[in-house]
Design a protein around this motif. Sequence first.
Motif, PDB file in Angstrom:
ATOM      1  N   SER A 183     -53.725   4.434   1.960  1.00 44.38           N
ATOM      2  CA  SER A 183     -53.204   2.869   2.285  1.00 44.38           C
ATOM      3  C   SER A 183     -53.033   2.786   3.522  1.00 44.38           C
ATOM      4  O   SER A 183     -52.633   3.502   4.495  1.00 44.38           O
ATOM      5  N   SER A 184     -53.412   1.455   3.942  1.00 45.76           N
ATOM      6  CA  SER A 184     -53.097   1.062   5.519  1.00 45.76           C
ATOM      7  C   SER A 184     -51.896   0.534   5.862  1.00 45.76           C
ATOM      8  O   SER A 184     -51.697   0.040   6.789  1.00 45.76           O
ATOM      9  N   LEU A 185     -51.004   0.333   4.666  1.00 41.86           N
ATOM     10  CA  LEU A 185     -49.611  -0.246   4.830  1.00 41.86           C
ATOM     11  C   LEU A 185     -49.820  -1.500   5.331  1.00 41.86           C
ATOM     12  O   LEU A 185     -49.324  -1.925   6.227  1.00 41.86           O
ATOM     13  N   GLY A 186     -50.506  -2.263   4.689  1.00 40.78           N
ATOM     14  CA  GLY A 186     -50.735  -3.738   4.890  1.00 40.78           C
ATOM     15  C   GLY A 186     -49.548  -4.717   4.738  1.00 40.78           C
ATOM     16  O   GLY A 186     -48.558  -4.205   4.075  1.00 40.78           O
TER      17      GLY A 186
ATOM     18  N   LYS B 178     -52.799   2.413  11.794  1.00 41.97           N
ATOM     19  CA  LYS B 178     -52.830   1.010  12.212  1.00 41.97           C
ATOM     20  C   LYS B 178     -51.856   0.132  12.227  1.00 41.97           C
ATOM     21  O   LYS B 178     -51.695  -0.689  13.267  1.00 41.97           O
ATOM     22  N   ASN B 179     -50.738   0.416  11.261  1.00 42.16           N
ATOM     23  CA  ASN B 179     -49.709  -0.673  11.125  1.00 42.16           C
ATOM     24  C   ASN B 179     -48.539   0.126  11.680  1.00 42.16           C
ATOM     25  O   ASN B 179     -47.418  -0.260  11.930  1.00 42.16           O
TER      26      ASN B 179
ATOM     27  N   TRP C  56     -44.441  -5.628   6.587  1.00 43.84           N
ATOM     28  CA  TRP C  56     -44.454  -4.477   7.554  1.00 43.84           C
ATOM     29  C   TRP C  56     -42.960  -4.484   7.991  1.00 43.84           C
ATOM     30  O   TRP C  56     -42.601  -4.584   9.321  1.00 43.84           O
ATOM     31  N   ASP C  57     -42.003  -4.203   6.891  1.00 45.66           N
ATOM     32  CA  ASP C  57     -40.737  -3.913   7.180  1.00 45.66           C
ATOM     33  C   ASP C  57     -40.531  -2.729   7.971  1.00 45.66           C
ATOM     34  O   ASP C  57     -41.180  -1.619   8.137  1.00 45.66           O
TER      35      ASP C  57
ATOM     36  N   ILE D  24     -46.749  11.289   7.869  1.00 42.48           N
ATOM     37  CA  ILE D  24     -48.075  11.744   7.563  1.00 42.48           C
ATOM     38  C   ILE D  24     -48.940  10.885   6.666  1.00 42.48           C
ATOM     39  O   ILE D  24     -48.328  10.050   5.769  1.00 42.48           O
ATOM     40  N   GLN D  25     -49.883  10.609   7.206  1.00 41.04           N
ATOM     41  CA  GLN D  25     -50.975   9.556   6.715  1.00 41.04           C
ATOM     42  C   GLN D  25     -52.322  10.052   6.256  1.00 41.04           C
ATOM     43  O   GLN D  25     -52.941  10.703   7.089  1.00 41.04           O
ATOM     44  N   ILE D  26     -52.737  10.161   5.325  1.00 42.43           N
ATOM     45  CA  ILE D  26     -54.061  10.480   4.854  1.00 42.43           C
ATOM     46  C   ILE D  26     -55.111   9.440   4.320  1.00 42.43           C
ATOM     47  O   ILE D  26     -54.721   8.484   3.684  1.00 42.43           O
TER      48      ILE D  26
END
Length: 596
Positions: free
Chosen positions: A288-291, A320-321, A298-299, A309-311
């Motif tokens: 997920s790009s956390l859009g 990105k965000n 974007w809280d 950690i982002q995969i």
Amino acid sequence: MNSGSESTTVAEAVLRCLEAEGVEHIFGVPGGALTPLFECLLDHPNMRHVLAKHEGGASFMANGYARVRRRLGVCFATTGPGGTNALTGIASSFSDSVPVLLITGQTATRAFGRGSLQDSSGLGIDLVEIYKPVTKLSAMLANPERMPDLMRRALRTAFSGRPGPVHLSIPVDMMKQEISWTPVAPARYRPACAPVDRNATAAAARALLEAERPCIVVGHGANLAGAAAALVAIAEKLHIPVATTPMAKSIFPENHPLSLGVYGFAGHARAETYLLGDYVDVLVVIGSSLGELVTNAWDKNLQPTKQLIQIDIDPCELGKNYPVDLGIIGDARVVLEEIGTQVDALLLTPEFSRGLRARSDDPLEAFREEVPRYSVRPPMSMRSASVAMMKPQQVIREMQAAMPDDALLFIDSGNCVSWSIHYFESRKPDTYFVNMGLASMGHATAGVVGGKLAAPTKTVVALVGDAAFAMNGMEVHTAVEHSAAIVWIVLNNSGHGMVYHGEKMLLGRHLNACHFSVPLDIAGMARSMGARGFKVETPIELRAALQEAIASGVPCVIDAKIDPEEIPHSLARRARTVGAAQDNQALSVRVPLIKK
């Protein structure tokens, strides 16, 4: 001619490539520029052409087919308007990273730029350029001998890295030309290769072993990777609670003790409270790009106390965000399996020989009792069958009771997205399909046909609004022609309910632009296309109709009259704060946050 090669036509080479990819259904609408392809298709009985009623429906069907089968979806459209009609469905596949091949016919090369009918070459409306922003590759065949290589490049591109749609335009005068053809197995021109950074996965494994309150947020990318089993395995091994994004709903069983439900648009209070409190020390985000819709705009409180950690398979999505402490590039399934292997290896070392860090004091069970799943308790109208007008929540209740846990549920854009995300409990992986990248109305109405043809033994249901049904409802006839036993449940509120509610809440008035002055007779439309049509106004009627429809084994459409004034909680929350959220802070009413 090379050794092992043979002479064939351009059209035949196209179909042989598709056959080698395991394609069994091609969705489309015929046209003069496609005639050689359809003529060739008669000699390929293992591939069925599914005649859609509109090219937009065909491209949505290819999307649904690809998502359910996790293979290539294919659609054909003729030159000019055929190609432009398919655009929205292909754009939806691009937004949701779905591998779909669109082949458009093209006028003869000798007629380019001469005012020929439906010229869509570079000297006409230029379909190749139109599709470039919404595909990973858009190209026109310039030399017949290059057709096999162009097909293989397109297919390699569709599946490489982050998957997505591709478009090829083939001039009609080239389709019957003889070329040299050498069969090549798909594994030889797009070999499976899923490298993973073992140093990064080892660091992630260590972080999870040392964490006191880890948590996982899993997105649609994990769905695309087929990572459901790997996700459940690592969550159970390390006792990690899991929240999903709206599009990833169903990848983790929502009746599992470790499930927090959905975080983001129309999500659950349990997930929001857990993630936004000063509570999680290590947060793992997968695919997920956390859009905006995933994070309640974007809280800023979506931050672990120690490590994020982002995969993701796409390196451009990492950080990105939200800034990350550890980014891992790779296929979600492969990375999770490797992290599991690294965890096992670390547990054999002296440092971790006593096993996992004790989490016996983990208050997750008590937390589940304290914080309900729903943002508001299910209203009495959801539990009662005696209300004056049927509520959408009651429709969801009856669906939950009638559908087997492994049924495939397709959700169309509109308020039904909110109702289903919040109230429907997905219990099996890969059973919930929604288009939220482009949020195209009519997507599920048509796409469900592709889903059913991809999984003919499954119970397949589409939940759609009457306005979305109006856009692609003629594809019910396509299901009838192919004996595809699909159940459409149409929430009939006489128009565009989400727009209607938005006007009322944000403007205090209606703009008279979203209601049908003559309500659609959805059941009558269904019967006119050869399907069974049911008209229901109460939960008891819905229950009986749904049970009968599922058991019938034929296409059925249930016209469910609902209360047009019932507003989804998620929409109400957004509207209450939209005026005060100019800085893109969380468009939500904050709930009390738990602390460590």
